[in-house]
Design a protein around this motif. Structure first.
Motif, PDB file in Angstrom:
ATOM      1  N   LYS A  87       0.850  -1.193   0.000  1.00 43.94           N
ATOM      2  CA  LYS A  87       0.000   0.000   0.000  1.00 43.94           C
ATOM      3  C   LYS A  87       0.885   1.243   0.000  1.00 43.94           C
ATOM      4  CE  LYS A  87      -3.892  -2.217   2.346  1.00 43.94           C
ATOM      5  NZ  LYS A  87      -4.828  -2.157   3.510  1.00 43.94           N
ATOM      6  N   PRO A  88       1.514   1.527  -1.139  1.00 48.62           N
ATOM      7  CA  PRO A  88       2.478   2.635  -1.190  1.00 48.62           C
ATOM      8  C   PRO A  88       1.880   4.010  -0.909  1.00 48.62           C
ATOM      9  CG  PRO A  88       1.970   1.843  -3.401  1.00 48.62           C
ATOM     10  CD  PRO A  88       1.380   0.851  -2.449  1.00 48.62           C
ATOM     11  N   ILE A  89       0.652   4.256  -1.363  1.00 46.77           N
ATOM     12  CA  ILE A  89       0.047   5.574  -1.167  1.00 46.77           C
ATOM     13  C   ILE A  89      -0.313   5.794   0.302  1.00 46.77           C
ATOM     14  CG2 ILE A  89      -1.901   7.076  -1.762  1.00 46.77           C
ATOM     15  CD1 ILE A  89      -1.895   5.771  -4.513  1.00 46.77           C
ATOM     16  N   VAL A  90      -0.833   4.757   0.933  1.00 50.43           N
ATOM     17  CA  VAL A  90      -1.147   4.840   2.367  1.00 50.43           C
ATOM     18  C   VAL A  90       0.129   5.096   3.164  1.00 50.43           C
ATOM     19  CG1 VAL A  90      -1.997   3.577   4.380  1.00 50.43           C
ATOM     20  CG2 VAL A  90      -3.182   3.359   2.187  1.00 50.43           C
ATOM     21  N   SER A  91       1.179   4.368   2.828  1.00 48.11           N
ATOM     22  CA  SER A  91       2.468   4.539   3.513  1.00 48.11           C
ATOM     23  C   SER A  91       3.012   5.939   3.294  1.00 48.11           C
ATOM     24  CB  SER A  91       3.476   3.504   2.998  1.00 48.11           C
ATOM     25  OG  SER A  91       3.035   2.192   3.252  1.00 48.11           O
ATOM     26  N   PHE A  92       2.868   6.425   2.072  1.00 45.81           N
ATOM     27  CA  PHE A  92       3.352   7.770   1.735  1.00 45.81           C
ATOM     28  C   PHE A  92       2.618   8.835   2.544  1.00 45.81           C
ATOM     29  CE2 PHE A  92       2.147  11.509  -0.868  1.00 45.81           C
ATOM     30  CZ  PHE A  92       3.371  12.159  -0.899  1.00 45.81           C
ATOM     31  N   ILE A  93       1.298   8.750   2.613  1.00 48.37           N
ATOM     32  CA  ILE A  93       0.514   9.750   3.340  1.00 48.37           C
ATOM     33  C   ILE A  93       0.837   9.717   4.833  1.00 48.37           C
ATOM     34  CG2 ILE A  93      -1.832  10.400   4.044  1.00 48.37           C
ATOM     35  CD1 ILE A  93      -2.771   9.480   1.259  1.00 48.37           C
ATOM     36  N   LEU A  94       0.949   8.515   5.397  1.00 47.21           N
ATOM     37  CA  LEU A  94       1.265   8.377   6.820  1.00 47.21           C
ATOM     38  C   LEU A  94       2.638   8.952   7.148  1.00 47.21           C
ATOM     39  CD1 LEU A  94      -0.094   4.792   7.652  1.00 47.21           C
ATOM     40  CD2 LEU A  94      -0.990   6.975   8.481  1.00 47.21           C
ATOM     41  N   LEU A  95       3.639   8.582   6.348  1.00 47.63           N
ATOM     42  CA  LEU A  95       4.996   9.049   6.604  1.00 47.63           C
ATOM     43  C   LEU A  95       5.115  10.560   6.390  1.00 47.63           C
ATOM     44  CD1 LEU A  95       7.835   8.325   7.444  1.00 47.63           C
ATOM     45  CD2 LEU A  95       8.377   7.790   5.056  1.00 47.63           C
ATOM     46  N   THR A  96       4.392  11.082   5.402  1.00 46.36           N
ATOM     47  CA  THR A  96       4.386  12.528   5.168  1.00 46.36           C
ATOM     48  C   THR A  96       3.915  13.273   6.406  1.00 46.36           C
ATOM     49  OG1 THR A  96       4.033  12.329   2.776  1.00 46.36           O
ATOM     50  CG2 THR A  96       3.367  14.395   3.798  1.00 46.36           C
ATOM     51  N   ASN A  97       2.855  12.776   7.032  1.00 49.52           N
ATOM     52  CA  ASN A  97       2.340  13.409   8.246  1.00 49.52           C
ATOM     53  C   ASN A  97       3.276  13.223   9.430  1.00 49.52           C
ATOM     54  OD1 ASN A  97      -0.661  14.523   8.067  1.00 49.52           O
ATOM     55  ND2 ASN A  97      -0.508  12.811   6.652  1.00 49.52           N
ATOM     56  N   ILE A  98       3.884  12.055   9.536  1.00 50.27           N
ATOM     57  CA  ILE A  98       4.822  11.787  10.632  1.00 50.27           C
ATOM     58  C   ILE A  98       6.023  12.729  10.567  1.00 50.27           C
ATOM     59  CG2 ILE A  98       6.495  10.085  11.508  1.00 50.27           C
ATOM     60  CD1 ILE A  98       4.433   7.903  10.753  1.00 50.27           C
ATOM     61  N   ILE A  99       6.484  13.000   9.360  1.00 51.81           N
ATOM     62  CA  ILE A  99       7.616  13.919   9.171  1.00 51.81           C
ATOM     63  C   ILE A  99       7.182  15.370   9.355  1.00 51.81           C
ATOM     64  CG2 ILE A  99       9.278  14.813   7.476  1.00 51.81           C
ATOM     65  CD1 ILE A  99       9.379  12.000   6.271  1.00 51.81           C
ATOM     66  N   PHE A 100       5.989  15.698   8.869  1.00 50.81           N
ATOM     67  CA  PHE A 100       5.539  17.090   8.873  1.00 50.81           C
ATOM     68  C   PHE A 100       5.260  17.637  10.273  1.00 50.81           C
ATOM     69  CE2 PHE A 100       1.913  20.157   8.561  1.00 50.81           C
ATOM     70  CZ  PHE A 100       2.637  21.210   8.006  1.00 50.81           C
ATOM     71  N   TRP A 101       4.615  16.854  11.122  1.00 51.61           N
ATOM     72  CA  TRP A 101       4.192  17.369  12.424  1.00 51.61           C
ATOM     73  C   TRP A 101       5.350  17.889  13.264  1.00 51.61           C
ATOM     74  CZ3 TRP A 101      -0.567  18.149  14.913  1.00 51.61           C
ATOM     75  CH2 TRP A 101      -1.690  17.860  14.119  1.00 51.61           C
ATOM     76  N   PRO A 102       6.449  17.146  13.440  1.00 51.59           N
ATOM     77  CA  PRO A 102       7.580  17.691  14.216  1.00 51.59           C
ATOM     78  C   PRO A 102       8.177  18.941  13.567  1.00 51.59           C
ATOM     79  CG  PRO A 102       7.805  15.314  13.936  1.00 51.59           C
ATOM     80  CD  PRO A 102       6.710  15.756  13.031  1.00 51.59           C
ATOM     81  N   LEU A 103       8.260  18.943  12.232  1.00 49.49           N
ATOM     82  CA  LEU A 103       8.795  20.114  11.532  1.00 49.49           C
ATOM     83  C   LEU A 103       7.888  21.325  11.722  1.00 49.49           C
ATOM     84  CD1 LEU A 103      10.031  18.504   8.174  1.00 49.49           C
ATOM     85  CD2 LEU A 103      11.437  19.410  10.038  1.00 49.49           C
TER      86      LEU A 103
END
Length: 277
Positions: free
Chosen positions: A9-25
């Motif tokens: 599920k590449p798109i699901v993984s992409f969206i999740l990781l994008t949010n995981i990276i974005f929130w701390p930044l």
């Protein structure tokens, strides 16, 4: 040597990781602002935070496309020559929307200037700041990968609606920095989401017509830049954008140029060859 396993599920993984990276930044951006640190530092941190989707896609790339080159993949997104007709169409639509909003604000405004920037230098700085933050930082992941990947299973119209929703939701922490609360905040979120999803439909249509990532980058930049230079109430500006971009999206859906949003189409036209080495 064993083959790398491909993400299911590449798109699901992409969206999740994008949010995981974005929130701390995003929190780092807030800390920089609260501490009153250098404006340049704030701008740099803000720009870096907007690249969360590109960072996520780069990290996941080898598991999404095993054995392929990330650099070559990026290059392939810009290899097609920009079509003058597509560029003019996009520019005309967004210029008309900008001018319409400007006239509406001008007719209601009591301020001395319709623009937020007072010099050509500030305008130039804001132009490049806007370009380096949202458009350059977000489009490779959201449009260059996620939108085209979804089009392998869904019509471009459906794919753009799905990606538009999740791309809009990714902005969630930003909503709470607007100062709006209660009903005002709900109205802002509603109009924001309509604007985002309408803009994504335009991106999908014109990107599929040209297949160069510069097209969605330009659309994204124009949207952010134009709304940022008009001196008006943010809630009203986002409402005007929602209405006008919504109208533009509906017209594009009905016109459906060269059947790029739904109907019979060539797969190669829509997402090219995904196996770039």
């Amino acid at each position: 040597m064993s083959k790398e396993k491909k993400l299911k599920k590449p798109i699901v993984s992409f969206i999740l990781l994008t949010n995981i990276i974005f929130w701390p930044l995003f929190c780092l951006v807030g800390v920089t602002k609260m501490l009153g640190l250098s404006t340049w530092l704030f701008v740099v941190v803000h720009c870096i935070s907007s690249w969360a989707s590109t960072f996520a896609f780069a990290i996941l790339f080898k598991k999404i496309y095993p054995g392929q080159s990330f650099i070559q993949f990026v290059k392939s997104k810009f290899k097609h020559k920009i079509k003058v007709s597509v560029l003019l169409s996009v520019s005309t639509i967004q210029a008309l929307i900008f001018l319409t909003i400007m006239l509406i604000v001008l007719s209601k405004s009591e301020v001395d200037s319709i623009f937020t920037l007072s010099s050509w230098g500030m305008l130039l700085f804001y132009f490049f700041k806007t370009l380096l933050s949202g458009p350059f930082g977000e489009e490779l992941g959201w449009r260059g990968f996620a939108l085209l990947e979804l089009q392998k299973k869904h019509s471009p119209l459906k794919a753009s609606i799905i990606i538009g929703f999740w791309w809009g939701l990714w902005h969630l922490p930003i909503w709470f920095t607007t100062g709006f609360t209660g009903i005002d905040l709900m109205k802002y979120i509603l109009f924001f989401m309509i604007s985002i999803m309408s803009t994504t439909i335009l991106m999908a249509a014109f990107y599929n017509l040209n297949q160069n990532l510069i097209i969605p980058i330009i659309i994204h930049h124009n949207f952010n830049f134009f709304i940022g230079i008009i001196n008006g109430n943010l809630s009203d500006l986002i409402m005007y954008n929602a209405i006008l971009y919504g109208i533009a999206a509906v017209l594009i859906i009905f016109i459906n140029p060269k059947k790029v949003l739904y109907g019979k189409k060539e797969k190669s036209l829509l997402y090219g060859n995904p196996t770039v080495m």
